[in-house]
Design a protein around this motif. Structure first.
Motif, PDB file in Angstrom:
ATOM      1  N   UNK A 136       0.881  -1.164   0.000  1.00 45.32           N
ATOM      2  CA  UNK A 136       0.000   0.000   0.000  1.00 45.32           C
ATOM      3  C   UNK A 136       0.910   1.202   0.000  1.00 45.32           C
ATOM      4  N   UNK A 137       0.857   2.084  -1.009  1.00 42.81           N
ATOM      5  CA  UNK A 137       1.833   3.145  -1.139  1.00 42.81           C
ATOM      6  C   UNK A 137       1.897   4.014   0.106  1.00 42.81           C
ATOM      7  N   UNK A 138       3.146   4.280   0.567  1.00 40.23           N
ATOM      8  CA  UNK A 138       3.396   5.198   1.668  1.00 40.23           C
ATOM      9  C   UNK A 138       4.336   6.244   1.123  1.00 40.23           C
ATOM     10  N   UNK A 139       3.809   7.308   0.575  1.00 38.82           N
ATOM     11  CA  UNK A 139       4.606   8.299  -0.103  1.00 38.82           C
ATOM     12  C   UNK A 139       4.611   9.576   0.702  1.00 38.82           C
ATOM     13  N   UNK A 140       5.793  10.144   0.857  1.00 40.67           N
ATOM     14  CA  UNK A 140       5.946  11.350   1.649  1.00 40.67           C
ATOM     15  C   UNK A 140       5.716  12.579   0.804  1.00 40.67           C
ATOM     16  N   UNK A 194      18.672   6.820  -5.010  1.00 38.97           N
ATOM     17  CA  UNK A 194      18.535   6.331  -3.646  1.00 38.97           C
ATOM     18  C   UNK A 194      17.701   7.254  -2.772  1.00 38.97           C
ATOM     19  N   UNK A 195      17.543   8.512  -3.166  1.00 38.45           N
ATOM     20  CA  UNK A 195      16.671   9.443  -2.452  1.00 38.45           C
ATOM     21  C   UNK A 195      15.734  10.108  -3.458  1.00 38.45           C
ATOM     22  N   UNK A 196      14.789   9.329  -3.965  1.00 40.20           N
ATOM     23  CA  UNK A 196      13.886   9.865  -4.996  1.00 40.20           C
ATOM     24  C   UNK A 196      12.856  10.799  -4.393  1.00 40.20           C
ATOM     25  N   UNK A 197      12.220  11.593  -5.249  1.00 40.44           N
ATOM     26  CA  UNK A 197      11.070  12.356  -4.804  1.00 40.44           C
ATOM     27  C   UNK A 197       9.944  11.406  -4.420  1.00 40.44           C
ATOM     28  N   UNK A 198       9.264  11.695  -3.324  1.00 42.97           N
ATOM     29  CA  UNK A 198       8.229  10.787  -2.817  1.00 42.97           C
ATOM     30  C   UNK A 198       6.869  11.455  -2.740  1.00 42.97           C
ATOM     31  N   UNK A 199       6.627  12.457  -3.573  1.00 47.30           N
ATOM     32  CA  UNK A 199       5.310  13.065  -3.641  1.00 47.30           C
ATOM     33  C   UNK A 199       4.408  12.274  -4.572  1.00 47.30           C
ATOM     34  N   UNK A 200       3.258  12.825  -4.923  1.00 49.06           N
ATOM     35  CA  UNK A 200       2.306  12.118  -5.795  1.00 49.06           C
ATOM     36  C   UNK A 200       2.900  11.728  -7.141  1.00 49.06           C
ATOM     37  N   UNK A 201       3.836  12.533  -7.665  1.00 48.72           N
ATOM     38  CA  UNK A 201       4.403  12.229  -8.981  1.00 48.72           C
ATOM     39  C   UNK A 201       5.147  10.900  -8.994  1.00 48.72           C
ATOM     40  N   UNK A 258      10.603   4.946  -0.809  1.00 47.29           N
ATOM     41  CA  UNK A 258       9.759   5.898  -0.088  1.00 47.29           C
ATOM     42  C   UNK A 258       9.227   5.282   1.202  1.00 47.29           C
ATOM     43  N   UNK A 259       8.918   3.984   1.165  1.00 45.24           N
ATOM     44  CA  UNK A 259       8.504   3.317   2.391  1.00 45.24           C
ATOM     45  C   UNK A 259       9.652   3.284   3.393  1.00 45.24           C
ATOM     46  N   UNK A 260      10.855   2.997   2.902  1.00 45.23           N
ATOM     47  CA  UNK A 260      12.020   2.973   3.788  1.00 45.23           C
ATOM     48  C   UNK A 260      12.197   4.317   4.487  1.00 45.23           C
ATOM     49  N   UNK A 261      12.082   5.384   3.735  1.00 45.42           N
ATOM     50  CA  UNK A 261      12.258   6.715   4.317  1.00 45.42           C
ATOM     51  C   UNK A 261      11.169   7.012   5.331  1.00 45.42           C
ATOM     52  N   UNK A 262       9.948   6.578   5.033  1.00 46.98           N
ATOM     53  CA  UNK A 262       8.854   6.799   5.967  1.00 46.98           C
ATOM     54  C   UNK A 262       9.065   6.002   7.254  1.00 46.98           C
ATOM     55  N   UNK A 263       9.494   4.734   7.123  1.00 50.56           N
ATOM     56  CA  UNK A 263       9.745   3.920   8.307  1.00 50.56           C
ATOM     57  C   UNK A 263      10.905   4.490   9.109  1.00 50.56           C
ATOM     58  N   UNK A 273      11.666   7.414   9.652  1.00 48.31           N
ATOM     59  CA  UNK A 273      11.215   8.514  10.499  1.00 48.31           C
ATOM     60  C   UNK A 273      10.661   8.012  11.819  1.00 48.31           C
ATOM     61  N   UNK A 274      10.282   6.735  11.826  1.00 50.55           N
ATOM     62  CA  UNK A 274       9.701   6.154  13.033  1.00 50.55           C
ATOM     63  C   UNK A 274      10.674   5.239  13.767  1.00 50.55           C
ATOM     64  N   UNK A 275      11.381   4.376  13.014  1.00 50.34           N
ATOM     65  CA  UNK A 275      12.222   3.370  13.658  1.00 50.34           C
ATOM     66  C   UNK A 275      13.307   2.906  12.695  1.00 50.34           C
ATOM     67  N   UNK A 276      14.462   2.574  13.242  1.00 44.24           N
ATOM     68  CA  UNK A 276      15.547   1.964  12.463  1.00 44.24           C
ATOM     69  C   UNK A 276      15.548   0.467  12.725  1.00 44.24           C
ATOM     70  N   UNK A 277      15.557  -0.321  11.669  1.00 38.79           N
ATOM     71  CA  UNK A 277      15.602  -1.772  11.780  1.00 38.79           C
ATOM     72  C   UNK A 277      16.985  -2.268  11.373  1.00 38.79           C
ATOM     73  N   UNK A 278      17.553  -3.123  12.193  1.00 38.27           N
ATOM     74  CA  UNK A 278      18.855  -3.706  11.844  1.00 38.27           C
ATOM     75  C   UNK A 278      18.998  -5.053  12.532  1.00 38.27           C
ATOM     76  N   UNK A 279      19.860  -5.890  11.951  1.00 38.16           N
ATOM     77  CA  UNK A 279      20.127  -7.210  12.506  1.00 38.16           C
ATOM     78  C   UNK A 279      21.333  -7.170  13.427  1.00 38.16           C
ATOM     79  N   UNK A 280      21.252  -7.887  14.545  1.00 38.87           N
ATOM     80  CA  UNK A 280      22.388  -8.089  15.434  1.00 38.87           C
ATOM     81  C   UNK A 280      23.013  -9.447  15.137  1.00 38.87           C
ATOM     82  N   UNK A 281      24.177  -9.707  15.696  1.00 40.06           N
ATOM     83  CA  UNK A 281      24.910 -10.937  15.403  1.00 40.06           C
ATOM     84  C   UNK A 281      24.086 -12.183  15.734  1.00 40.06           C
ATOM     85  N   UNK A 282      24.218 -13.195  14.883  1.00 35.57           N
ATOM     86  CA  UNK A 282      23.541 -14.478  15.082  1.00 35.57           C
ATOM     87  C   UNK A 282      24.264 -15.255  16.179  1.00 35.57           C
TER      88      UNK A 282
END
Length: 294
Positions: free
Chosen positions: A12-16, A116-123, A160-165, A167-176
């Motif tokens: 579901x589009x999440x565009x800034x 890598x940092x595209x415009x995320x408006x309606x266009x 655009x979803x990555x940029x929106x997320x 703004x809320x939280x950073x996701x990363x993996x820790x060592x296995x």
């Protein structure tokens, strides 16, 4: 800090609003006017000119690029001096790399670095013109570009979803973590570090396995964890097993340690491809080798 890397499909589009552009791109710059060309417009089979389509392999995804494949139907060898892909969803053309001669009747791919940092408006979600423009010693050519899988659209939605997320939280993996025994399982840890900005909620619903690692006792992981953007750090522990025990699994490239995370950002569903960094990937590979006895 490692940032979330993805190349996933936005469900579901999440565009800034208020987009930004990639390096060297000017959001205010007008899109260049079409170049008159003997090959512009739809082409009938056998008509001289060019035919083109967008493609993207898993390696292209990992490298942040796609390819425009150009078929030469001009009746003579074509040595491009420039290859440009024009799309109304972008503020300017993407410039092709690895220029080389295309014999008549042949089809070659030219690499296009994705913004890598595209415009995320309606266009960014409005599909319009898709065209390749080729300059060569023999003249200028242009052609519409086929894009059956919407390569660029999927990339724009994912970034655009990555940029929106972000703004809320950073996701990363820790060592296995694992005990080194043959046939044992391991614990993977997905860390969700809130940005501190209030007003957002991220629900982590699912995590898909890879050719290297899978969920122990299930088809995939179902964390069911909620992260609040101004709340505490959350670490999601996932029990993992070796998905395969053959040497070929170690040839899968970056896809072996890139996990598709299904989530909802403020109720809007989407998917991110969250990659392990080199250090964490090494711990994952070490676990699989020891668990498989390789």
């Amino acid at each position: 800090m490692g940032r979330t890397r993805l190349a996933g499909l936005l469900l579901a589009p999440v565009l800034l609003g208020g987009g930004c552009t990639g390096p060297g791109q000017d959001a205010a710059a007008p899109t260049p006017a079409p170049v008159p060309s003997p090959s512009a417009g739809p082409r009938e089979p056998g008509e001289p000119g060019l035919a083109a389509e967008l493609r993207q392999s898993s390696l292209d995804v990992a490298r942040g690029q796609m390819q425009v494949w150009v078929e030469n139907r001009t009746g003579a060898a074509l040595l491009p001096t420039s290859v440009r892909y024009v799309d109304d969803r972008l503020p300017g053309p993407l410039v092709g790399e690895r220029l080389r001669e295309v014999p008549d009747g042949a089809r070659f791919g030219f690499v296009l670095a994705l913004p890598q940092r595209p415009g995320c408006g309606p266009a960014a979600s409005r599909l319009g013109r898709q065209e390749v423009r080729v300059r060569a010693d023999g003249g200028r050519w242009s052609a519409p570009v086929d894009d059956e899988t919407d390569v660029l659209g999927r990339h724009l939605a994912a970034r655009c979803l990555e940029r929106a997320v972000d703004r809320a939280v950073e996701l990363r993996w820790l060592a296995v973590r694992h005990d080194g025994r043959r046939g044992s399982t391991a614990t993977m840890v997905l860390e969700a570090r809130p940005s501190g900005t209030p007003g957002h909620v991220v629900d982590l619903d699912s995590v898909s396995g890879t050719p290297l690692l899978g969920a122990a006792g299930a088809a995939h992981w179902s964390p069911g964890v909620r992260v609040v953007s101004d709340g505490p750090v959350v670490r999601v522990r996932l029990e993992a097993r070796a998905a395969r025990c053959d040497d070929h699994v170690f040839m899968e490239g970056g896809g072996s340690t890139a996990f598709r995370v299904g989530l909802r950002l403020d109720g809007e569903p989407g998917q991110l491809l969250v990659r392990m960094d080199d250090r964490v990937s090494a711990s994952a590979v070490a676990f699989v080798r020891e668990s498989c006895g390789l």
